[in-house]
Design a protein around this motif. Structure first.
Motif, PDB file in Angstrom:
ATOM      1  N   PRO A  86       0.852  -1.264   0.229  1.00 16.01           N
ATOM      2  CA  PRO A  86      -0.013  -0.100  -0.049  1.00 16.01           C
ATOM      3  C   PRO A  86       0.756   1.376   0.203  1.00 16.01           C
ATOM      4  O   PRO A  86       1.905   1.366   0.741  1.00 16.01           O
ATOM      5  N   THR A  87       0.458   2.290  -0.628  1.00 15.21           N
ATOM      6  CA  THR A  87       1.190   3.590  -0.884  1.00 15.21           C
ATOM      7  C   THR A  87       0.670   4.439   0.385  1.00 15.21           C
ATOM      8  O   THR A  87       1.313   5.595   0.585  1.00 15.21           O
ATOM      9  N   ARG A  88      -0.442   4.201   0.940  1.00 16.97           N
ATOM     10  CA  ARG A  88      -0.862   5.075   2.056  1.00 16.97           C
ATOM     11  C   ARG A  88      -1.502   4.100   3.117  1.00 16.97           C
ATOM     12  O   ARG A  88      -2.437   3.319   2.629  1.00 16.97           O
ATOM     13  N   LEU A  89      -1.334   4.458   4.401  1.00 19.05           N
ATOM     14  CA  LEU A  89      -1.971   3.602   5.418  1.00 19.05           C
ATOM     15  C   LEU A  89      -2.674   4.838   6.192  1.00 19.05           C
ATOM     16  O   LEU A  89      -2.258   5.606   6.745  1.00 19.05           O
ATOM     17  N   SER A  90      -3.862   4.428   6.522  1.00 17.98           N
ATOM     18  CA  SER A  90      -4.898   5.345   7.448  1.00 17.98           C
ATOM     19  C   SER A  90      -5.044   4.692   8.755  1.00 17.98           C
ATOM     20  O   SER A  90      -5.631   3.555   8.835  1.00 17.98           O
ATOM     21  N   PRO A  91      -4.241   5.173   9.652  1.00 21.47           N
ATOM     22  CA  PRO A  91      -4.477   4.785  11.385  1.00 21.47           C
ATOM     23  C   PRO A  91      -5.975   4.951  11.644  1.00 21.47           C
ATOM     24  O   PRO A  91      -6.665   5.970  11.481  1.00 21.47           O
ATOM     25  N   VAL A  92      -6.411   3.702  12.214  1.00 17.70           N
ATOM     26  CA  VAL A  92      -7.712   3.669  12.940  1.00 17.70           C
ATOM     27  C   VAL A  92      -7.727   2.895  14.254  1.00 17.70           C
ATOM     28  O   VAL A  92      -6.592   2.392  14.406  1.00 17.70           O
ATOM     29  N   ASP A  93      -8.729   3.140  15.044  1.00 22.79           N
ATOM     30  CA  ASP A  93      -8.660   2.639  16.262  1.00 22.79           C
ATOM     31  C   ASP A  93      -9.905   2.023  16.536  1.00 22.79           C
ATOM     32  O   ASP A  93     -10.801   1.685  15.871  1.00 22.79           O
ATOM     33  N   ASP A  94     -10.419   1.689  18.109  1.00 22.14           N
ATOM     34  CA  ASP A  94     -11.375   0.938  18.206  1.00 22.14           C
ATOM     35  C   ASP A  94     -12.696   1.533  18.396  1.00 22.14           C
ATOM     36  O   ASP A  94     -13.592   1.075  18.291  1.00 22.14           O
ATOM     37  N   GLY A  95     -12.660   2.887  17.909  1.00 23.90           N
ATOM     38  CA  GLY A  95     -13.837   3.709  17.499  1.00 23.90           C
ATOM     39  C   GLY A  95     -14.510   3.404  16.132  1.00 23.90           C
ATOM     40  O   GLY A  95     -15.525   4.002  15.909  1.00 23.90           O
ATOM     41  N   LEU A  96     -13.423   2.742  15.329  1.00 28.62           N
ATOM     42  CA  LEU A  96     -14.217   2.431  13.933  1.00 28.62           C
ATOM     43  C   LEU A  96     -15.245   1.159  13.930  1.00 28.62           C
ATOM     44  O   LEU A  96     -15.146   0.337  14.706  1.00 28.62           O
ATOM     45  N   SER A  97     -16.288   1.733  13.429  1.00 29.18           N
ATOM     46  CA  SER A  97     -17.336   0.814  13.401  1.00 29.18           C
ATOM     47  C   SER A  97     -17.239  -0.164  12.001  1.00 29.18           C
ATOM     48  O   SER A  97     -16.457   0.237  11.155  1.00 29.18           O
ATOM     49  N   ALA A  98     -17.687  -1.491  12.076  1.00 25.27           N
ATOM     50  CA  ALA A  98     -17.415  -2.275  11.118  1.00 25.27           C
ATOM     51  C   ALA A  98     -18.324  -1.747   9.764  1.00 25.27           C
ATOM     52  O   ALA A  98     -17.556  -1.976   8.711  1.00 25.27           O
ATOM     53  N   ASP A  99     -19.252  -0.970   9.830  1.00 25.57           N
ATOM     54  CA  ASP A  99     -19.880  -0.262   8.639  1.00 25.57           C
ATOM     55  C   ASP A  99     -19.177   0.427   7.850  1.00 25.57           C
ATOM     56  O   ASP A  99     -19.157   0.538   6.800  1.00 25.57           O
ATOM     57  N   THR A 100     -18.360   1.661   8.762  1.00 32.66           N
ATOM     58  CA  THR A 100     -17.529   2.548   8.283  1.00 32.66           C
ATOM     59  C   THR A 100     -16.324   1.758   7.844  1.00 32.66           C
ATOM     60  O   THR A 100     -15.714   2.195   6.464  1.00 32.66           O
ATOM     61  N   ALA A 101     -15.887   0.811   8.264  1.00 31.64           N
ATOM     62  CA  ALA A 101     -14.638   0.049   7.822  1.00 31.64           C
ATOM     63  C   ALA A 101     -14.895  -0.306   6.418  1.00 31.64           C
ATOM     64  O   ALA A 101     -14.005  -0.355   5.512  1.00 31.64           O
ATOM     65  N   LEU A 102     -15.910  -0.942   6.491  1.00 29.70           N
ATOM     66  CA  LEU A 102     -16.450  -1.646   4.994  1.00 29.70           C
ATOM     67  C   LEU A 102     -16.573  -0.719   4.044  1.00 29.70           C
ATOM     68  O   LEU A 102     -16.137  -1.001   2.772  1.00 29.70           O
ATOM     69  N   LYS A 103     -16.921   0.382   4.362  1.00 26.61           N
ATOM     70  CA  LYS A 103     -17.060   1.515   3.133  1.00 26.61           C
ATOM     71  C   LYS A 103     -15.636   2.015   2.850  1.00 26.61           C
ATOM     72  O   LYS A 103     -15.436   2.024   1.608  1.00 26.61           O
ATOM     73  N   ARG A 104     -14.847   2.214   3.753  1.00 26.30           N
ATOM     74  CA  ARG A 104     -13.727   2.707   3.514  1.00 26.30           C
ATOM     75  C   ARG A 104     -12.474   1.697   2.788  1.00 26.30           C
ATOM     76  O   ARG A 104     -11.950   2.075   1.663  1.00 26.30           O
ATOM     77  N   VAL A 105     -12.710   0.468   3.211  1.00 20.21           N
ATOM     78  CA  VAL A 105     -12.037  -0.481   2.537  1.00 20.21           C
ATOM     79  C   VAL A 105     -12.219  -0.821   0.893  1.00 20.21           C
ATOM     80  O   VAL A 105     -11.725  -0.950   0.145  1.00 20.21           O
ATOM     81  N   ARG A 106     -13.762  -0.705   0.785  1.00 16.89           N
ATOM     82  CA  ARG A 106     -14.426  -0.888  -0.693  1.00 16.89           C
ATOM     83  C   ARG A 106     -13.742   0.289  -1.297  1.00 16.89           C
ATOM     84  O   ARG A 106     -13.946   0.125  -2.645  1.00 16.89           O
ATOM     85  N   ARG A 107     -13.674   1.620  -0.742  1.00 19.38           N
ATOM     86  CA  ARG A 107     -12.951   2.797  -1.436  1.00 19.38           C
ATOM     87  C   ARG A 107     -11.463   2.504  -1.952  1.00 19.38           C
ATOM     88  O   ARG A 107     -10.900   3.397  -2.479  1.00 19.38           O
TER      89      ARG A 107
END
Length: 378
Positions: free
Chosen positions: A31-52
């Motif tokens: 990956p050329t860019r890594l976006s840091p995330v933590d325990d506040g990330l919901s599964a629905d939001t994570a799914l939208k972001r990885v699909r992008r």
């Protein structure tokens, strides 16, 4: 998700833009860019972001990270009700590919000592060194799902695996086919007397077939495998079992040099392209490996020698090969079946009615074929 606890040590700093080593079993580019995330990330939001197309570097709690993977997996589309076994197989492969593409974008960072930058994280250093060796950069980035698989494999390697008929344990390495399907192993009990024979084991994996034959009286086994991890695994197992003086393994695509009295092969049985390195133990695109093994078998045998082919008929049941295809290959390659022994599948998926491929797997038969050059039968 679990409530995160305070880490026992402070997490290391992973500066934006830092150089790192990337590990992926499917040879995906780093990956050329890594976006840091933590325990506040919901599964629905994570799914939208990885699909992008984002790669999300998890920085929170280890147990919450595992729960996120599970929640993402449950949100993925499941294969529909298929009309034929082939449709079911295609749908299942697409689902697995989608699952891999999605879950592999949840990644974690390790430091120079392979310490995992998550609260409540286990010690992963030994598992990482077993697979990758020593690190070459200050940081390593890996999909969390892959790292979990490596941890599970390290435990198998530590404890060992009992195999029917084998005196001693097999210690599998990560990425090497795990001999938990014992039906094909048990078929070797039907092999006639092997005392004093020189054996080739083509595609040895953990080396389990070689070791069974050596314990049955074979004089020497020369094994090959195209994967360096399998070569290291088989060599280590031979030493553990006290068989290294009569066993040699080299990295190679097919046959060793010379000829043998007995040539054994349990090839990949699904004639489809592998999606990653681990897949190569099961998937053989257009049956290329199997075709070349059968074509080269007569020349690899000493006079009076015999080939042993262990193969499941699942590809026929799924509609990936027509009935009679294997027999046509035997004839094309100048081989005659002088005996065979078969057994129904007894692995867990053959009994799991919820499995999408249950209709085919419940009827699967694995057969051991004794093969000789046709000229000897004329």
């Amino acid at each position: 998700m679990d409530r995160p606890r305070r880490p026992t040590t402070s997490p290391f700093e992973f500066p934006p833009g830092a150089a790192f080593t990337w590990h992926s079993e499917s040879d995906e580019p780093a990956p050329t860019r890594l976006s840091p995330v933590d325990d506040g990330l919901s599964a629905d939001t994570a799914l939208k972001r990885v699909r992008r197309g984002e790669f999300l570097r998890y920085t929170g709690d280890f147990h919450n990270a595992k729960q996120l993977l599970g929640a993402l997996g449950r949100r993925l589309e499941r294969p529909w009700q298929a009309r034929t076994p082939l449709e079911a197989f295609r749908a299942e492969r697409r689902a697995r590919q989608q699952e891999h593409a999605t879950l592999s974008r949840i990644v974690v960072a390790l430091d120079r000592g392979y310490r995992l930058d998550l609260a409540r994280a286990p010690d992963v250093a030994e598992a990482c060194r077993q697979v990758w060796g020593e690190p070459t950069e200050d940081f390593t980035v890996v999909p969390l799902k892959q790292l979990l698989g490596m941890l599970g494999a390290a435990e198998w390697r530590r404890k060992g695996l009992a195999v029917p008929g084998l005196k001693g344990l097999i210690h599998p390495h990560y990425g090497v086919y795990l001999p938990t399907r014992t039906d094909y192993v048990e078929l070797l009990a039907a092999v006639p007397d092997v005392n004093g024979q020189r054996v080739f084991d083509v595609g040895t994996g953990t080396g389990v077939l070689s070791f069974l034959l050596l314990q049955q009286g074979a004089a020497f086994v020369q094994a090959t495998d195209c994967d360096s991890r399998a070569v290291a695994c088989a060599r280590e197992n031979a030493e553990r079992l006290g068989l290294s003086q009569r066993f040699q393994v080299t990295e190679g695509d097919l046959f060793p040099e010379g000829k043998a009295d007995l040539v054994v092969c349990n090839p990949p049985w699904i004639p489809e392209p592998p999606k990653n390195r681990v897949d190569r133990a099961v998937f053989d695109e257009d049956s290329q490996f199997l075709r070349r093994f059968l074509e080269g078998l007569p020349a690899a045998l000493n006079p009076g020698g015999e080939g042993l082919l262990i193969l499941s008929d699942l590809a026929v049941l799924l509609g990936l090969r027509p009935p009679g295809w294997l027999e046509e290959q035997f004839e094309r390659c100048g081989l005659t079946v002088v005996w065979k022994e078969s057994t129904p599948a007894r692995h867990s998926k053959a009994k799991d009615k919820a499995d999408p491929l249950h209709a085919a797997r419940s009827r699967e038969i694995t057969t051991l074929y004794g093969l000789v050059p046709t000229t000897r039968r004329e």
